[in-house]
Design a protein around this motif. Structure first.
Motif, PDB file in Angstrom:
ATOM      1  N   ILE A   1       0.827  -1.205   0.000  1.00 52.12           N
ATOM      2  CA  ILE A   1       0.000   0.000   0.000  1.00 52.12           C
ATOM      3  C   ILE A   1       0.863   1.257   0.000  1.00 52.12           C
ATOM      4  O   ILE A   1       0.551   2.246  -0.672  1.00 52.12           O
ATOM      5  N   ALA A   2       1.975   1.225   0.744  1.00 49.42           N
ATOM      6  CA  ALA A   2       2.866   2.394   0.823  1.00 49.42           C
ATOM      7  C   ALA A   2       3.424   2.760  -0.550  1.00 49.42           C
ATOM      8  O   ALA A   2       3.513   3.947  -0.913  1.00 49.42           O
ATOM      9  N   TRP A   3       3.779   1.759  -1.349  1.00 49.13           N
ATOM     10  CA  TRP A   3       4.307   2.045  -2.684  1.00 49.13           C
ATOM     11  C   TRP A   3       3.221   2.574  -3.616  1.00 49.13           C
ATOM     12  O   TRP A   3       3.467   3.472  -4.436  1.00 49.13           O
ATOM     13  N   PHE A   4       2.022   2.060  -3.484  1.00 50.41           N
ATOM     14  CA  PHE A   4       0.913   2.608  -4.267  1.00 50.41           C
ATOM     15  C   PHE A   4       0.664   4.068  -3.890  1.00 50.41           C
ATOM     16  O   PHE A   4       0.388   4.908  -4.755  1.00 50.41           O
ATOM     17  N   ALA A   5       0.738   4.375  -2.585  1.00 49.82           N
ATOM     18  CA  ALA A   5       0.520   5.747  -2.132  1.00 49.82           C
ATOM     19  C   ALA A   5       1.575   6.694  -2.696  1.00 49.82           C
ATOM     20  O   ALA A   5       1.286   7.854  -3.021  1.00 49.82           O
ATOM     21  N   SER A   6       2.802   6.212  -2.837  1.00 48.35           N
ATOM     22  CA  SER A   6       3.864   7.044  -3.426  1.00 48.35           C
ATOM     23  C   SER A   6       3.524   7.414  -4.868  1.00 48.35           C
ATOM     24  O   SER A   6       3.731   8.557  -5.300  1.00 48.35           O
ATOM     25  N   GLY A   7       3.014   6.446  -5.621  1.00 48.98           N
ATOM     26  CA  GLY A   7       2.593   6.746  -6.979  1.00 48.98           C
ATOM     27  C   GLY A   7       1.404   7.685  -7.036  1.00 48.98           C
ATOM     28  O   GLY A   7       1.302   8.539  -7.925  1.00 48.98           O
ATOM     29  N   LEU A   8       0.510   7.560  -6.054  1.00 45.79           N
ATOM     30  CA  LEU A   8      -0.672   8.420  -6.009  1.00 45.79           C
ATOM     31  C   LEU A   8      -0.285   9.884  -5.855  1.00 45.79           C
ATOM     32  O   LEU A   8      -0.920  10.767  -6.443  1.00 45.79           O
TER      33      LEU A   8
ATOM     34  N   TYR B   1       6.378   2.412   9.567  1.00 44.33           N
ATOM     35  CA  TYR B   1       5.796   1.364  10.401  1.00 44.33           C
ATOM     36  C   TYR B   1       6.256  -0.021   9.955  1.00 44.33           C
ATOM     37  O   TYR B   1       6.680  -0.844  10.776  1.00 44.33           O
ATOM     38  N   THR B   2       6.177  -0.302   8.653  1.00 49.06           N
ATOM     39  CA  THR B   2       6.583  -1.622   8.171  1.00 49.06           C
ATOM     40  C   THR B   2       8.083  -1.850   8.369  1.00 49.06           C
ATOM     41  O   THR B   2       8.507  -2.968   8.680  1.00 49.06           O
ATOM     42  N   LYS B   3       8.881  -0.795   8.218  1.00 45.12           N
ATOM     43  CA  LYS B   3      10.320  -0.916   8.448  1.00 45.12           C
ATOM     44  C   LYS B   3      10.611  -1.220   9.909  1.00 45.12           C
ATOM     45  O   LYS B   3      11.431  -2.105  10.226  1.00 45.12           O
ATOM     46  N   SER B   4       9.957  -0.491  10.831  1.00 43.82           N
ATOM     47  CA  SER B   4      10.201  -0.716  12.256  1.00 43.82           C
ATOM     48  C   SER B   4       9.759  -2.117  12.680  1.00 43.82           C
ATOM     49  O   SER B   4      10.434  -2.772  13.490  1.00 43.82           O
TER      50      SER B   4
ATOM     51  N   ARG C   1      11.303  -7.520  14.386  1.00 41.49           N
ATOM     52  CA  ARG C   1      11.198  -8.973  14.189  1.00 41.49           C
ATOM     53  C   ARG C   1      12.577  -9.594  13.998  1.00 41.49           C
ATOM     54  O   ARG C   1      12.857 -10.672  14.521  1.00 41.49           O
ATOM     55  N   GLU C   2      13.440  -8.919  13.217  1.00 38.90           N
ATOM     56  CA  GLU C   2      14.789  -9.433  13.021  1.00 38.90           C
ATOM     57  C   GLU C   2      15.589  -9.428  14.310  1.00 38.90           C
ATOM     58  O   GLU C   2      16.324 -10.371  14.611  1.00 38.90           O
ATOM     59  N   THR C   3      15.403  -8.379  15.123  1.00 39.59           N
ATOM     60  CA  THR C   3      16.110  -8.291  16.399  1.00 39.59           C
ATOM     61  C   THR C   3      15.654  -9.396  17.361  1.00 39.59           C
ATOM     62  O   THR C   3      16.464  -9.996  18.064  1.00 39.59           O
ATOM     63  N   ALA C   4      14.337  -9.665  17.362  1.00 38.21           N
ATOM     64  CA  ALA C   4      13.793 -10.678  18.264  1.00 38.21           C
ATOM     65  C   ALA C   4      14.247 -12.090  17.871  1.00 38.21           C
ATOM     66  O   ALA C   4      14.412 -12.955  18.743  1.00 38.21           O
TER      67      ALA C   4
END
Length: 426
Positions: A299-306, A409-412, A417-420
Motif C-alpha cells: 500500500i505504501a508504494w501505491f501511495a507514493s505513486g498516487l 511502520y513496516t520498516k520498524s 522482528r529481526e532483532t527478536a
C-alpha cells in the motif's frame, strides 16, 4: 460440484456489488447535469453527497457487526432491492433539495449490508491462499461500475434526461436483488475453514481473546483504519469533484469529465488486480512476515505513486489539455487509488482474531466511509473558499503523510522482528 457452486456464488456476488456501486454513484455520474438543471450550488450538492455517505457509514458499520447474527445472503439481497427503490424515488423528485437529500440518505442506509455481507460470504467460500486474490477480483466490480456508469449516464443525459440515468440502475438493482437471493449461499455445505485460518494468521497476538473495545489497540490496526480513511477521502474527492473541476472550472465537456472517470475506473481494475496478486506473491516469498505488514508495505508504494498523479492533476491539466492526456492521468490515479483500497479490507481482517473478522472489517469500513463523507461537504467548502487547486494540494499532503507512516511502520516492524529472532552472542 462445489467448484461450480463457488463460481456461481462469486459471479452473483460480483454482479450484486457492481449494481450496488452503480446505484450508489448514479448521482455522482450525473452531478454536473443535476447541478445545472436543478440550480444547485456546490454546498447543496455536498449536502446531498455527505448525507448519503454518512448514512452509508453508519449502516455499513452496524451491518458489519450484524453479519455475525443474520444471513448475509438475505441482508445483501434486501439491501440491493431497497437501494434500487431509493434510486428510483430520487429520480422521481422534482426540484426539492429536501427530497433529494432524504432519498439519497435512504440510499446510503440501504447500501450498508452490501460489502460486509460479501466479505463474510467470501471468507467462507474461499481458502486463505485464495482469499486475497479473490477479494481483489471482487473489488474490481466497483471499477467496472465506475467505468460503464459514467458512459451510460453521459449517453442517457445527452439524448434524454438525467432522471433516466438514475432510473436504469434502480430498476436493474431491484431485479438482480431477487435473483441474487436464489443463487448465493451463505457457506458451502462442507465448510471447515476455521483451522486453516488459525494456521495462516501471521500475527500471533491477534489470536488472543480480546473485547471489541481492545480492537483498536491491536498492533498496527489503528494505523490501518486511519490510512484507509485518508485514501477514501482522496478516492471520493477525486471521483466526485475532479469531473466537476474539469467541466465547470476548466471548461471541458461533460464527455471529457465522464471519460476521465471511466479512465480512473479502468486504472482501478488494473491496480486492484496488481495489488492483490503482488501482495500474495510477496507473502509467499516473505513467509516469516505478518500478512498485514506485507500488505501495508505494498500500500505504501501505491501511495507514493498516487502523490505523483495527484500532482499532475493539479499542475499539469489546463483548459487546453487533450482528452488523451486527461485520461492517462485518470488511469494512473485509478490504479494508485484502488490498488490500496482493494486490499485494505483483507489487511484489517488479518490484524484481528479470526472470530472478530466481521467486527474488524466493520471498524475499518467505518473509518473509510467517514473519509468518503469528508470528501463531500467539507471538501466542497474548501474548494469554494480556497479554490480547487488548494483542495487537491491538501489531498497530496495527506497522501504524503500516509505513505511516510506506512514505510516507517513496516520498516520498524521488520527491524523488531529481526532483532527478536537474531541469536544472542555469548
Amino acid at each position: 460440484m462445489e467448484g461450480i457452486q463457488q463460481k456461481v456464488v462469486f459471479l452473483s456476488l460480483y454482479m450484486s456489488y457492481l449494481l450496488s456501486v452503480y446505484t450508489r454513484r448514479s448521482v455522482t455520474f450525473a452531478l454536473p447535469e443535476i447541478a445545472t438543471s436543478e440550480s444547485l450550488d456546490k454546498n447543496q450538492l455536498g449536502m446531498i453527497l455527505s448525507g448519503q455517505t454518512l448514512a452509508y457509514a453508519m449502516s455499513k458499520f452496524a451491518c458489519g457487526i450484524m453479519m455475525d447474527f443474520v444471513s448475509p445472503r438475505l441482508a445483501m439481497s434486501a439491501g440491493l432491492i431497497a437501494s434500487g427503490i431509493a434510486c428510483i424515488m430520487f429520480a422521481s423528485s422534482h426540484g426539492s433539495l429536501f427530497l433529494f437529500t432524504i432519498f439519497w440518505i435512504m440510499n446510503g442506509l440501504c447500501q450498508g449490508p452490501g460489502w460486509p455481507a460479501a466479505a463474510v460470504i467470501m471468507r467462507k467460500w474461499f481458502r486463505d491462499e485464495q482469499y486475497g486474490t479473490a477479494w481483489s477480483v471482487l473489488s474490481t466490480s466497483m471499477n467496472v461500475a465506475g467505468t460503464c456508469g459514467p458512459l451510460i449516464a453521459a449517453f442517457i443525459i445527452t439524448y434524454s434526461h438525467w432522471r433516466y440515468s438514475l432510473l436504469l440502475p434502480g430498476v436493474l438493482a431491484m431485479m438482480f436483488g431477487f435473483i441474487q437471493f436464489f443463487t448465493v449461499r451463505d457457506k458451502p455445505g462442507n465448510y471447515t475453514a476455521e483451522e486453516s485460518k488459525k494456521k495462516k494468521n501471521g500475527n500471533e497476538s491477534s489470536q488472543k481473546v480480546i473485547s471489541r473495545k481492545e480492537l483498536l489497540k491491536l498492533p498496527g490496526y489503528l494505523g490501518v483504519c486511519i490510512t484507509y480513511g485518508i485514501v477514501s477521502v482522496v478516492q471520493f474527492g477525486t471521483l466526485q469533484w475532479a469531473p466537476v473541476y474539469l467541466v465547470n472550472e476548466l471548461g471541458h465537456s461533460i464527455i471529457t469529465g465522464n471519460s476521465f472517470t471511466s479512465s480512473l475506473e479502468i486504472g482501478g481494475i488494473c491496480g486492484s488486480l496488481i495489488a492483490g496478486y503482488y501482495s500474495d506473491h510477496l507473502l509467499s516469498q516473505m513467509k516469516d512476515e505478518p500478512c498485514q505488514n506485507v500488505r501495508q508495505y505494498v500500500i505504501a508504494w501505491f501511495a507514493s505513486g498516487l502523490v505523483g498523479f495527484l500532482y499532475m492533476l493539479t499542475y499539469c491539466v489546463t483548459n487546453y489539455s487533450s482528452l488523451m492526456w486527461i485520461n492517462m492521468i485518470g488511469f494512473g490515479l485509478g490504479m494508485t487509488i484502488y490498488g490500496p483500497i482493494s486490499i485494505y479490507g483483507v489487511t484489517a481482517i488479518e490484524c484481528a482474531p479470526n472470530e472478530m473478522a466481521g467486527t474488524s472489517h466493520a471498524f475499518a469500513g467505518l473509518f473509510a466511509t467517514v473519509g468518503q463523507s469528508m470528501a463531500g461537504l467539507p471538501l466542497s467548502y474548501f474548494a469554494k473558499f480556497w479554490g480547487w487547486r488548494k483542495m487537491f494540494i491538501t489531498e497530496i499532503l495527506m497522501v504524503v503523510l500516509m505513505a511516510g507512516y506506512l514505510f516507517m511502520y513496516t520498516k520498524s516492524c521488520h527491524v523488531q522482528r529481526e532483532t527478536a529472532t537474531k541469536p544472542k552472542s555469548d
